[in-house]
Design a protein around this motif. Sequence first.
Motif, PDB file in Angstrom:
ATOM      1  N   TRP A  16       5.870   0.105  -9.493  1.00 13.11           N
ATOM      2  CA  TRP A  16       4.703   0.791 -10.050  1.00 13.11           C
ATOM      3  C   TRP A  16       3.779   1.162  -8.903  1.00 13.11           C
ATOM      4  CZ3 TRP A  16      -0.315  -1.773 -11.044  1.00 13.11           C
ATOM      5  CH2 TRP A  16      -1.204  -0.966 -11.765  1.00 13.11           C
ATOM      6  N   GLY A  17       3.333   2.385  -8.848  1.00 17.29           N
ATOM      7  CA  GLY A  17       2.473   2.846  -7.766  1.00 17.29           C
ATOM      8  C   GLY A  17       1.204   2.032  -7.619  1.00 17.29           C
ATOM      9  N   GLY A  18       0.689   1.498  -8.731  1.00 18.84           N
ATOM     10  CA  GLY A  18      -0.517   0.680  -8.667  1.00 18.84           C
ATOM     11  C   GLY A  18      -0.330  -0.568  -7.821  1.00 18.84           C
ATOM     12  N   ALA A  19       0.898  -1.082  -7.769  1.00 20.38           N
ATOM     13  CA  ALA A  19       1.166  -2.251  -6.927  1.00 20.38           C
ATOM     14  C   ALA A  19       0.971  -1.887  -5.452  1.00 20.38           C
ATOM     15  CB  ALA A  19       2.576  -2.775  -7.161  1.00 20.38           C
ATOM     16  N   LEU A  20       1.455  -0.712  -5.067  1.00 16.77           N
ATOM     17  CA  LEU A  20       1.276  -0.286  -3.677  1.00 16.77           C
ATOM     18  C   LEU A  20      -0.194  -0.010  -3.366  1.00 16.77           C
ATOM     19  CD1 LEU A  20       4.428   1.970  -3.276  1.00 16.77           C
ATOM     20  CD2 LEU A  20       4.114  -0.409  -2.576  1.00 16.77           C
ATOM     21  N   VAL A  21      -0.909   0.517  -4.336  1.00 16.57           N
ATOM     22  CA  VAL A  21      -2.353   0.713  -4.164  1.00 16.57           C
ATOM     23  C   VAL A  21      -3.032  -0.631  -3.930  1.00 16.57           C
ATOM     24  CG1 VAL A  21      -4.491   1.402  -5.348  1.00 16.57           C
ATOM     25  CG2 VAL A  21      -2.467   2.870  -5.463  1.00 16.57           C
ATOM     26  N   ALA A  22      -2.632  -1.642  -4.658  1.00 10.52           N
ATOM     27  CA  ALA A  22      -3.226  -2.974  -4.500  1.00 10.52           C
ATOM     28  C   ALA A  22      -2.988  -3.518  -3.094  1.00 10.52           C
ATOM     29  CB  ALA A  22      -2.652  -3.936  -5.538  1.00 10.52           C
ATOM     30  N   HIS A  23      -1.789  -3.336  -2.580  1.00 12.44           N
ATOM     31  CA  HIS A  23      -1.483  -3.826  -1.229  1.00 12.44           C
ATOM     32  C   HIS A  23      -2.187  -2.975  -0.176  1.00 12.44           C
ATOM     33  CE1 HIS A  23       1.399  -7.012  -2.148  1.00 12.44           C
ATOM     34  NE2 HIS A  23       1.656  -6.283  -3.227  1.00 12.44           N
ATOM     35  N   HIS A  24      -2.267  -1.687  -0.414  1.00  7.60           N
ATOM     36  CA  HIS A  24      -2.987  -0.797   0.502  1.00  7.60           C
ATOM     37  C   HIS A  24      -4.453  -1.221   0.588  1.00  7.60           C
ATOM     38  CE1 HIS A  24      -4.692   3.048   1.959  1.00  7.60           C
ATOM     39  NE2 HIS A  24      -3.492   3.270   2.449  1.00  7.60           N
ATOM     40  N   TYR A  25      -5.054  -1.427  -0.562  1.00  6.54           N
ATOM     41  CA  TYR A  25      -6.449  -1.860  -0.622  1.00  6.54           C
ATOM     42  C   TYR A  25      -6.634  -3.173   0.141  1.00  6.54           C
ATOM     43  CZ  TYR A  25     -10.642  -3.983  -2.636  1.00  6.54           C
ATOM     44  OH  TYR A  25     -11.854  -4.602  -2.805  1.00  6.54           O
ATOM     45  N   THR A  26      -5.782  -4.139  -0.138  1.00 10.18           N
ATOM     46  CA  THR A  26      -5.901  -5.455   0.493  1.00 10.18           C
ATOM     47  C   THR A  26      -5.745  -5.350   2.005  1.00 10.18           C
ATOM     48  OG1 THR A  26      -5.007  -6.466  -1.498  1.00 10.18           O
ATOM     49  CG2 THR A  26      -4.986  -7.811   0.487  1.00 10.18           C
ATOM     50  N   ARG A  27      -4.748  -4.628   2.439  1.00  7.50           N
ATOM     51  CA  ARG A  27      -4.474  -4.516   3.871  1.00  7.50           C
ATOM     52  C   ARG A  27      -5.607  -3.781   4.592  1.00  7.50           C
ATOM     53  NH1 ARG A  27      -2.260  -7.473   5.908  1.00  7.50           N
ATOM     54  NH2 ARG A  27      -4.224  -7.591   6.958  1.00  7.50           N
ATOM     55  N   TYR A  28      -5.905  -2.581   4.142  1.00  3.89           N
ATOM     56  CA  TYR A  28      -6.816  -1.743   4.917  1.00  3.89           C
ATOM     57  C   TYR A  28      -8.272  -2.146   4.766  1.00  3.89           C
ATOM     58  CZ  TYR A  28      -2.749   0.914   6.057  1.00  3.89           C
ATOM     59  OH  TYR A  28      -1.520   1.267   6.531  1.00  3.89           O
ATOM     60  N   LEU A  29      -8.724  -2.430   3.553  1.00  4.08           N
ATOM     61  CA  LEU A  29     -10.114  -2.857   3.440  1.00  4.08           C
ATOM     62  C   LEU A  29     -10.298  -4.246   4.042  1.00  4.08           C
ATOM     63  CD1 LEU A  29     -10.514  -0.263   1.940  1.00  4.08           C
ATOM     64  CD2 LEU A  29     -12.035  -1.490   0.415  1.00  4.08           C
ATOM     65  N   GLY A  30      -9.254  -5.071   3.980  1.00  4.18           N
ATOM     66  CA  GLY A  30      -9.324  -6.366   4.653  1.00  4.18           C
ATOM     67  C   GLY A  30      -9.429  -6.221   6.155  1.00  4.18           C
ATOM     68  N   ASP A  31      -8.664  -5.305   6.722  1.00  2.00           N
ATOM     69  CA  ASP A  31      -8.700  -5.102   8.173  1.00  2.00           C
ATOM     70  C   ASP A  31      -9.995  -4.427   8.621  1.00  2.00           C
ATOM     71  OD1 ASP A  31      -6.256  -6.306   8.403  1.00  2.00           O
ATOM     72  OD2 ASP A  31      -5.132  -4.433   8.476  1.00  2.00           O
ATOM     73  N   LEU A  32     -10.591  -3.623   7.745  1.00  2.00           N
ATOM     74  CA  LEU A  32     -11.879  -3.016   8.077  1.00  2.00           C
ATOM     75  C   LEU A  32     -13.038  -3.990   7.870  1.00  2.00           C
ATOM     76  CD1 LEU A  32     -11.428   0.558   6.614  1.00  2.00           C
ATOM     77  CD2 LEU A  32     -12.010   0.005   8.983  1.00  2.00           C
ATOM     78  N   SER A  33     -12.771  -5.099   7.228  1.00  2.00           N
ATOM     79  CA  SER A  33     -13.811  -6.100   6.966  1.00  2.00           C
ATOM     80  C   SER A  33     -13.548  -7.312   7.852  1.00  2.00           C
ATOM     81  CB  SER A  33     -13.819  -6.468   5.482  1.00  2.00           C
ATOM     82  OG  SER A  33     -14.112  -5.332   4.700  1.00  2.00           O
ATOM     83  N   GLY A  34     -13.010  -8.378   7.287  1.00  2.00           N
ATOM     84  CA  GLY A  34     -12.756  -9.603   8.041  1.00  2.00           C
ATOM     85  C   GLY A  34     -11.795  -9.418   9.196  1.00  2.00           C
ATOM     86  N   GLY A  35     -10.929  -8.436   9.096  1.00  2.00           N
ATOM     87  CA  GLY A  35      -9.988  -8.174  10.188  1.00  2.00           C
ATOM     88  C   GLY A  35     -10.680  -7.837  11.490  1.00  2.00           C
ATOM     89  N   GLN A  36     -11.848  -7.253  11.405  1.00  2.00           N
ATOM     90  CA  GLN A  36     -12.582  -6.937  12.626  1.00  2.00           C
ATOM     91  C   GLN A  36     -12.978  -8.223  13.358  1.00  2.00           C
ATOM     92  OE1 GLN A  36     -12.892  -3.499  13.629  1.00  2.00           O
ATOM     93  NE2 GLN A  36     -11.302  -3.758  12.086  1.00  2.00           N
TER      94      GLN A  36
END
Length: 152
Positions: free
Chosen positions: A47-67
């Motif tokens: 389901w495409g929504g699953a990939l959206v969930a992982h995209h959100y987690t990865r990229y917004l996580g890296d733009l936040s705590g990942g920094q």
Amino acid sequence: PICVPALERLARLEADLAVWLPAWTPEAPLDSPATDAYVGRLEGATWGGALVAHHYTRYLGDLSGGQAIGRILARTYGLEAQGGDGVAFYAFPEVEKPKLYKDAYRARLDAAGLDGAEVARVVAEVRVAFGLNQALFDELGTDLDRYRRVPA
């Protein structure tokens, strides 16, 4: 609307792997049960929504705590901060203002037109993605010497 070139970092990830795991090549799988579980989850997404969930987690996580993680790694291992060798993965040179970018990203998600059940499904998969990321950190923390190739 969420997959944009400003977030793409494959070349930087491969450069970091060359620092941390010099013998690694894209053709040679990592010996990492946590990575295998993560890859399996992504490959099994139907389901495409699953990939959206992982995209959100990865990229917004890296733009936040990942920094912060990138800065800590650079400081701890004597690496150049802000996208230098070994921490290039944490650099987003095309994202000038992370806060504004994250707000716009969330607005695009809100405008996707998902119904309540779909939103709940995405949120459930975000929780799975966080768990898979935590497993990666746990594995690294337990067995860091096996992965570390840069001087401590």
